[in-house]
Design a protein around this motif. Structure first.
Motif, PDB file in Angstrom:
ATOM      1  N   SER A   7      41.865  39.648  40.428  1.00 62.99           N
ATOM      2  CA  SER A   7      41.871  40.198  41.788  1.00 62.99           C
ATOM      3  C   SER A   7      42.295  39.154  42.804  1.00 62.99           C
ATOM      4  CB  SER A   7      40.478  40.731  42.144  1.00 62.99           C
ATOM      5  OG  SER A   7      40.081  41.740  41.248  1.00 62.99           O
ATOM      6  N   LEU A  15      45.848  39.249  44.921  1.00 60.88           N
ATOM      7  CA  LEU A  15      45.705  39.220  46.382  1.00 60.88           C
ATOM      8  C   LEU A  15      46.498  38.075  46.970  1.00 60.88           C
ATOM      9  CD1 LEU A  15      44.221  40.803  48.594  1.00 60.88           C
ATOM     10  CD2 LEU A  15      42.363  39.140  48.431  1.00 60.88           C
ATOM     11  N   SER A  64      48.963  44.285  46.730  1.00 55.50           N
ATOM     12  CA  SER A  64      47.793  45.058  47.155  1.00 55.50           C
ATOM     13  C   SER A  64      47.492  46.232  46.227  1.00 55.50           C
ATOM     14  CB  SER A  64      47.992  45.569  48.589  1.00 55.50           C
ATOM     15  OG  SER A  64      49.189  46.342  48.665  1.00 55.50           O
ATOM     16  N   THR A  65      48.511  46.863  45.689  1.00 52.42           N
ATOM     17  CA  THR A  65      48.261  48.021  44.815  1.00 52.42           C
ATOM     18  C   THR A  65      47.531  47.599  43.543  1.00 52.42           C
ATOM     19  OG1 THR A  65      50.497  47.738  43.936  1.00 52.42           O
ATOM     20  CG2 THR A  65      50.182  49.417  45.646  1.00 52.42           C
ATOM     21  N   PHE A  88      45.590  45.024  43.396  1.00 51.53           N
ATOM     22  CA  PHE A  88      44.254  44.629  43.861  1.00 51.53           C
ATOM     23  C   PHE A  88      43.338  45.843  43.901  1.00 51.53           C
ATOM     24  CE2 PHE A  88      41.184  44.025  47.324  1.00 51.53           C
ATOM     25  CZ  PHE A  88      40.529  42.898  46.860  1.00 51.53           C
ATOM     26  N   TYR A  89      43.867  46.967  44.390  1.00 52.15           N
ATOM     27  CA  TYR A  89      43.072  48.190  44.470  1.00 52.15           C
ATOM     28  C   TYR A  89      42.721  48.739  43.077  1.00 52.15           C
ATOM     29  CZ  TYR A  89      44.396  48.126  49.393  1.00 52.15           C
ATOM     30  OH  TYR A  89      44.570  47.755  50.690  1.00 52.15           O
ATOM     31  N   ILE A  90      43.592  48.434  42.115  1.00 53.93           N
ATOM     32  CA  ILE A  90      43.266  48.829  40.725  1.00 53.93           C
ATOM     33  C   ILE A  90      42.194  47.911  40.153  1.00 53.93           C
ATOM     34  CG2 ILE A  90      44.160  48.954  38.356  1.00 53.93           C
ATOM     35  CD1 ILE A  90      46.855  49.781  39.554  1.00 53.93           C
ATOM     36  N   VAL A 127      39.816  45.917  41.595  1.00 50.40           N
ATOM     37  CA  VAL A 127      38.466  45.863  42.174  1.00 50.40           C
ATOM     38  C   VAL A 127      37.502  46.847  41.510  1.00 50.40           C
ATOM     39  CG1 VAL A 127      37.100  46.257  44.266  1.00 50.40           C
ATOM     40  CG2 VAL A 127      39.183  44.886  44.379  1.00 50.40           C
ATOM     41  N   HIS A 165      51.538  51.167  36.446  1.00 45.95           N
ATOM     42  CA  HIS A 165      51.886  50.506  37.708  1.00 45.95           C
ATOM     43  C   HIS A 165      53.079  49.575  37.553  1.00 45.95           C
ATOM     44  CE1 HIS A 165      51.595  47.329  40.786  1.00 45.95           C
ATOM     45  NE2 HIS A 165      51.130  48.301  41.589  1.00 45.95           N
TER      46      HIS A 165
END
Length: 481
Positions: free
Chosen positions: A48, A52, A57-58, A60-62, A64, A103
């Motif tokens: 993460s 970051l 960001s995409t 990162f959202y996966i 977290v 992704h």
């Protein structure tokens, strides 16, 4: 202090739910899942931070949500849900890899991380069906990702500068997981070896104590049996073949002089080893009480009284103990040579003087190396007195023991014995020796001295037994009147 704190934290998390388990196999799996969950959680945290830093960001959202999802197994195990946790821990990495593969582009090779997840079912499940089902699920995920990447564009094209860093991190992740798995099993093996060594040491110590105790018990049991010289003093021409199956035995022999009557017996108590030896102590004590305290010399009357004493000894509490003994008992008048005998299941064999003749040619031994009769030799020369078909102990059909009176000429031979010799398995076909063959053997060696008879009997027994286990105690006493 910090090191101690973090170590205790790691240890406490790794052992969450351990107290709920009794099976060592499950305990090892729980420790593996909890430790690997901590490793995966730390890797997700590092991942993460990395994505970051590269402003992905995409990703990162996966990442977290999976930080928390990978941290859950210890808490699931703390609830006692180990079996569910096995499935959770096996399937969650597949879902994470699928998300990364959807992704990213195919060039990053995220799908090949499935090669590490495919081994998890092999480590966590006993049942073959579960292992195969989860392994097939890994294969299906791999081909699903392959199919998706072949037909759809990635959700996000990673910049060139980030691809190399991402690839390096992916390699680091694989090596970190492999290292953690190997380290876990290495530590487990070391702990197991230490535990095994400690248990072996404890077993060795306990075994040594038990052997010492049984060896001492052998001395006590030997103390209740007469010395050879005491029997020889009354019947000079004799032999005793005594071969316990274990250190102590259920078989024992007994002899005592009461006025002009020499009383001798061979007994086979229920069981062998320690249980048999305990019963033999009770039975031997009962014999001494019947003869010494109650002045009985007639064998039948002695066995009647001994039966009562044995039953009384074993019925002092609520347990229904039916142990006792089979016995062959003879009373010989040392002045007149008259014989009185009684038996419980075990007979008396004897060879009268008129049957004892020297063979002119003894080169052809009646029992050959193959233990077959080389020439017909009926054992009618060995006389038998049948015993009462009841033990000295509790029985359903209780009758008085019969005393048989004989007057044998000087030179007649008596044989008192238990069933251990005849029941021994061996020979070329692994069968019992049997009483018929034992009688033929005894009749064939009747002209030998008593010492030589004992040696011959022991030699035949050992040869017959061969490599097979001795199944029972053996006791034979020969007396030439």
């Amino acid at each position: 202090m910090k090191k101690i704190y973090f170590y205790n934290l790691y240890r406490n998390i790794a052992r969450m739910g351990l107290k709920r388990l009794a099976d060592s196999y499950d305990k090892k799996h729980l420790l593996f899942i909890n430790k690997m969950s901590m490793v995966n959680t730390l890797l997700m945290l590092a991942f993460s931070v990395t994505v970051l830093a590269f402003k992905l960001s995409t990703l990162f959202y996966i990442a977290v949500p999976f930080i928390f999802l990978f941290a859950l197994p210890p808490f699931i195990n703390a609830l006692g849900l180990l079996h569910f946790c096995r499935y959770y821990f096996s399937i969650l990495p597949l879902i994470f890899i699928a998300c990364l593969s959807f992704h990213n582009s195919e060039e990053l090779g995220d799908k090949y991380l499935i090669l590490t997840t495919a081994t998890i079912p092999l480590l966590l499940f006993k049942k073959r069906k579960e292992v195969i089902a989860l392994f097939i699920l890994n294969i299906l995920f791999f081909f699903l990702i392959e199919l998706y990447q072949a037909n759809f564009s990635p959700l996000h094209e990673m910049p060139e500068f980030a691809r190399k860093q991402y690839f390096i991190y992916g390699q680091f992740t694989v090596f970190a997981i492999i290292f953690s798995v190997i380290q876990h099993f290495k530590n487990n093996n070391e702990e197991y070896e230490q535990e095994l060594e400690l248990k072996n040491k404890l077993i060795h110590e306990k075994n040594h104590e038990i052997i010492d105790s049984i060896t001492y018990a052998k001395r006590l049991q030997k103390a209740i049996m007469p010395r050879k010289k005491e029997i020889t003093a009354k019947i000079p021409d004799n032999f005793i073949l005594y071969k316990p199956k274990d250190i102590v035995a259920g078989d024992f022999y007994f002899a005592v002089q009461k006025n002009d009557q020499f009383i001798i017996a061979v007994a086979d108590c229920t069981g062998h080893g320690v249980p048999g030896a305990l019963v033999s102590m009770v039975c031997s004590n009962a014999l001494h009480r019947a003869i010494e305290d109650m002045n009985l010399t007639e064998p039948g009357m002695i066995l009647d009284k001994v039966r009562d004493l044995v039953i009384d000894s074993f019925n002092k509490n609520e347990f229904d103990v039916k142990d006792g003994m089979d016995i062959s008992m003879a009373t010989i008048n040392t002045k007149t040579g008259d014989l009185a005998w009684a038996g419980a299941n075990n007979p008396l064999w004897y060879i009268p003087t008129e049957s004892i003749i020297e063979l002119s040619d003894f080169s052809e031994y009646p029992i050959s190396n193959e233990f077959k009769i080389s020439k017909p030799l009926a054992h009618s020369g060995v006389k038998e007195i049948v015993a009462n078909k009841q033990p000295v102990g509790k029985t359903d059909k209780k009758t008085r023991f019969t005393t048989h009176f004989l007057k044998l000429a000087k030179g007649s031979i008596l044989y008192l014995f238990t069933d251990g010799f005849a029941d021994q398995f061996g020979g070329p076909k692994g069968k019992k020796f049997m009483y018929k063959q034992l009688a033929e053997l005894i009749f064939s060696i009747r002209h030998l001295s008593m010492r030589e008879q004992r040696e011959k009997l022991e030699s035949v027994f050992d040869t017959w037994k061969g490599d097979q286990e001795q199944i029972d105690d053996v006791c034979i006493i020969g007396l030439k009147i």
